[in-house]
Design a protein around this motif. Structure first.
Motif, PDB file in Angstrom:
ATOM      1  N   THR A  33      -7.488   6.188  -1.004  1.00  0.00           N
ATOM      2  CA  THR A  33      -8.154   7.207  -0.003  1.00  0.00           C
ATOM      3  C   THR A  33      -7.118   8.581   0.386  1.00  0.00           C
ATOM      4  N   SER A  34      -5.937   8.406   0.094  1.00  0.00           N
ATOM      5  CA  SER A  34      -4.764   9.377   0.630  1.00  0.00           C
ATOM      6  C   SER A  34      -5.098  10.550  -0.419  1.00  0.00           C
ATOM      7  N   THR A  83     -10.494  15.545   2.998  1.00  0.00           N
ATOM      8  CA  THR A  83     -10.996  16.976   3.192  1.00  0.00           C
ATOM      9  C   THR A  83      -9.528  17.843   3.119  1.00  0.00           C
ATOM     10  N   PRO A  91      -8.664   0.895   2.456  1.00  0.00           N
ATOM     11  CA  PRO A  91     -10.020   0.390   2.269  1.00  0.00           C
ATOM     12  C   PRO A  91      -9.811  -1.260   1.875  1.00  0.00           C
ATOM     13  N   GLY A 149       0.805  -1.349  -0.056  1.00  0.00           N
ATOM     14  CA  GLY A 149       0.026  -0.109  -0.061  1.00  0.00           C
ATOM     15  C   GLY A 149       0.870   0.972  -0.056  1.00  0.00           C
ATOM     16  N   LEU A 184      -4.736  11.315   8.014  1.00  0.00           N
ATOM     17  CA  LEU A 184      -3.367  11.791   7.270  1.00  0.00           C
ATOM     18  C   LEU A 184      -2.683  12.402   8.641  1.00  0.00           C
ATOM     19  N   THR A 185      -3.628  12.945   9.510  1.00  0.00           N
ATOM     20  CA  THR A 185      -3.046  13.665  10.467  1.00  0.00           C
ATOM     21  C   THR A 185      -2.108  12.807  11.500  1.00  0.00           C
ATOM     22  N   LEU A 236      -7.349  18.279   5.887  1.00  0.00           N
ATOM     23  CA  LEU A 236      -7.061  19.003   6.881  1.00  0.00           C
ATOM     24  C   LEU A 236      -6.209  18.517   7.878  1.00  0.00           C
ATOM     25  N   VAL A 259      -0.961   7.152   2.645  1.00  0.00           N
ATOM     26  CA  VAL A 259      -0.206   7.904   3.611  1.00  0.00           C
ATOM     27  C   VAL A 259       0.523   6.944   4.616  1.00  0.00           C
ATOM     28  N   ASN A 260      -0.116   5.893   4.964  1.00  0.00           N
ATOM     29  CA  ASN A 260       0.287   4.886   6.166  1.00  0.00           C
ATOM     30  C   ASN A 260       1.197   4.017   5.425  1.00  0.00           C
ATOM     31  N   GLY A 273      -6.941   5.047  10.553  1.00  0.00           N
ATOM     32  CA  GLY A 273      -5.800   6.076  10.481  1.00  0.00           C
ATOM     33  C   GLY A 273      -6.116   7.231   9.753  1.00  0.00           C
ATOM     34  N   VAL A 283       0.248  -6.633  -5.206  1.00  0.00           N
ATOM     35  CA  VAL A 283       0.639  -7.767  -4.411  1.00  0.00           C
ATOM     36  C   VAL A 283      -0.333  -9.029  -4.504  1.00  0.00           C
ATOM     37  N   GLU A 324       2.616  -0.665  -4.506  1.00  0.00           N
ATOM     38  CA  GLU A 324       1.350   0.006  -4.718  1.00  0.00           C
ATOM     39  C   GLU A 324       0.861  -0.322  -5.729  1.00  0.00           C
ATOM     40  N   MET A 325      -0.207  -0.920  -5.845  1.00  0.00           N
ATOM     41  CA  MET A 325      -0.918  -1.385  -7.091  1.00  0.00           C
ATOM     42  C   MET A 325      -1.321  -0.464  -8.336  1.00  0.00           C
TER      43      MET A 325
END
Ligand code: FAD
Length: 506
Positions: free
Chosen positions: A45-46, A50, A215, A14, A362-363, A52, A17-18, A360, A179, A37-38
């Motif tokens: 999602t990253s 929004t 996800p 993945g 972004l923050t 913030l 961000v995580n 998790g 993967v 990363e596929m």
């Protein structure tokens, strides 16, 4: 790459961000790391948030004190880490009679101001909307508002820069690489990959597997690792609309809706306003999430409830949707599901451990990565100390309050290039902007133009340094020039990227 015995220490699934945060932290501590990363970096999602860096005022209502405390403290840490792509933002929260009472909002903001290790961000204040310029775009009935601080982030660039730093520290980062399966024998994982462009398959061996598939995390547990059952996350879709600029100042609005939810209206890319978001339970392919007519109408109506001038369908220039991979705490409403993250560790060093990441934000990605590394140290043995607090992302090597000085410096270095162009480059590349500009004296020195102020040099930089391969990578994730580049330029850009890709393969 795999070291010593050709076995990589840590394999990360993945490039959101995580995953990138974990890969960066691990590589910086001295582990060998491979990340697959596929799609494109941040294509999940990253790039659909929004955007913030916030404590999450709303989460206080659900008693998420641990999360809010950690997230608030991360605001200034992340701002200092990447002051080009992260900056402070003030939010105006109009008090709405009949919704949350003023004392309740004041209490929430008092907690917000005092538990968050706030040093540079200004505190909350009360506004008289009848006199304040920030009341002007709103309907006349609103009298009082609270103004508080959080930060803004370019989410997709946060991921690209985190991946860049991970790679600079030795991690192997492969995009468009899926993967397919992961099996373990005698403490070692065999991970089978497929390059989705060339269709070629390969294998990597690793001591430890991190599942940061956002996800898709349950899908990876089922289809890649081979478990029969996995139902840890609740998928909740959130959509945004981008509309022509609704107001002329730099504040954002935090609007309460009658249904108990909230939406933001945020100044976006100079000429636009970003309005979002929604919370809709979602069960199909996260890669296919799109805004529905109901969500679109909901956002238009919610904004129109507050702004003097109605916000209509004709104002919309772009929409995007993403799927939150929330840890399923079996709460009733989607918006009440915890936004905190949960980590699980399966197996031991001897049988090949698997670390799963659920939820998790972004923050909190940097703190989440540190926690994953704490687990990894117990399994693989410690290498280097925690290091990311106080570190810099590529291009962020200047003081958090020195953005304008940085733009001025670039203007002095390149006096004949437009300030607007240089400002955009500092926002995106920070101190690395001269790597794109080189010895250029005029725009023509930067190669062909692909619409707006996108030059061939910038495209080359994104291709060489930030894994950009397609027009969407360049126009919607590494930049937001998709808002300004027309169809014919897009076709030319595509042809150029394809030609570069063919050359790179040779
Ligand atoms: P992703 O970004 O989805 O990354 C997972 C990656 O794994 C994907 O890119 C996917 O392609 C890849 N993958 C999956 N399976 C495989 C496989 N088999 N092989 C290879 N790769 C694979 N957070 C905030 O802090 N602030 C906000 O303002 C905010 N707003 C939000 C608004 C919305 C509408 C949404 C949806 C989220 C928001 N968030 C916000 C939350 C935040 O965006 C997410 O929690 C975060 O981006 C999740 O990152 P991730 O790396 O876990 O997942």
């Amino acid at each position: 790459m795999a070291k010593r015995d050709n076995i990589t220490d840590i394999f990360v699934i993945g490039g959101g961000v995580n995953g990138c945060g974990i890969a960066r932290d691990a590589a910086g501590r001295g582990y060998s790391v491979f990340l697959a990363e596929m799609g494109d970096l941040a294509s999940g999602t990253s790039s659909a948030a929004t955007k913030l860096i916030h404590g999450g005022l709303r989460y206080l209502e659900f008693y998420e004190f641990r999360l809010v405390h950690e997230a608030l403290a991360e605001r200034e840490v992340l701002w200092a880490m990447a002051p080009h792509i992260i900056w402070p933002m003030r939010f105006v929260l109009p008090h709405h009679k009949g919704l949350r009472p003023a004392w309740f909002l004041r209490l929430g903001l008092f907690v917000y101001d005092h538990i968050g290790a706030r040093k540079l961000l200004p505190p909350t204040r009360t506004l008289d909307l009848r006199r304040s310029p920030f009341g002007r775009p709103l309907k006349q009935g609103y009298k009082r508002a609270f103004e508080y601080s959080d930060c803004w982030v370019d989410d997709a660039r946060l991921v690209a820069l985190t991946a860049r730093d991970a790679a600079d520290k030795g991690a192997v980062v492969r995009t468009r690489t899926k993967v397919i399966s992961a099996t373990r024998e005698e403490g070692i994982w065999t991970i089978r990959l497929q390059d989705l462009e060339t269709k070629l398959r390969g294998t990597v061996k690793a001591r430890l597997l991190v599942n940061a598939a956002g996800p898709w995390v349950d899908e990876v547990i089922r289809d890649v690792v081979g478990r029969k059952e996995a139902q840890h996350v609740r998928l909740v879709k959130g959509s945004h609309i981008v509309v022509r600029k609704l107001f002329d100042h730099d504040r954002s609005y935090f609007f309460q809706n009658k249904d108990g939810r909230i939406i933001f209206a945020i100044p976006y890319e100079r000429d636009y306003t970003l309005v979002g978001t929604t919370d809709i339970d979602y069960t199909t392919d996260p890669g296919q999430a799109r805004i529905s007519d109901e969500e679109r109408d909901y956002l238009l109506a919610a904004a129109t409830e507050y702004f003097e001038k109605p916000v209509t369908l004709g104002d919309i220039v772009w929409t995007y949707s993403g799927v939150r991979p929330l840890f399923n705490d079996h709460k009733g409403k989607a918006q009440e599901t915890t936004r905190d993250y949960v980590l699980t560790v399966e197996g031991t060093k001897d049988v090949g451990a698997l670390v799963n990441v659920f939820g998790g934000k972004l923050t909190t990605h940097r703190r989440l990565s540190e926690e994953v590394l704490e687990r990894i140290e117990k399994l693989l043995g410690a290498k280097g100390p925690a290091w990311t607090k106080g570190s810099k992302l590529p291009g962020g090597e200047f003081a958090p309050t020195a953005f304008d000085a940085q733009v001025e410096k670039l203007n002095e270095q390149y006096p004949s290039l437009a300030d607007k162009f240089l400002r955009r480059l500092v926002r995106q590349y920070g101190t690395r902007a001269p790597k794109i500009l080189g010895t250029a004296k005029r725009m023509q020195d930067l190669g062909d133009l692909y619409g707006a102020d996108l030059t061939q040099r910038e495209v080359d930089y994104l291709f060489d340094q930030e894994w950009a391969r397609t027009t969407d990578d360049v126009l919607w994730r590494r930049t937001k020039l998709g808002l300004r580049v027309g169809a014919s330029d897009r076709v030319r850009l595509e042809a150029y990227l394809n030609a570069r890709w063919e050359r790179a393969k040779r």
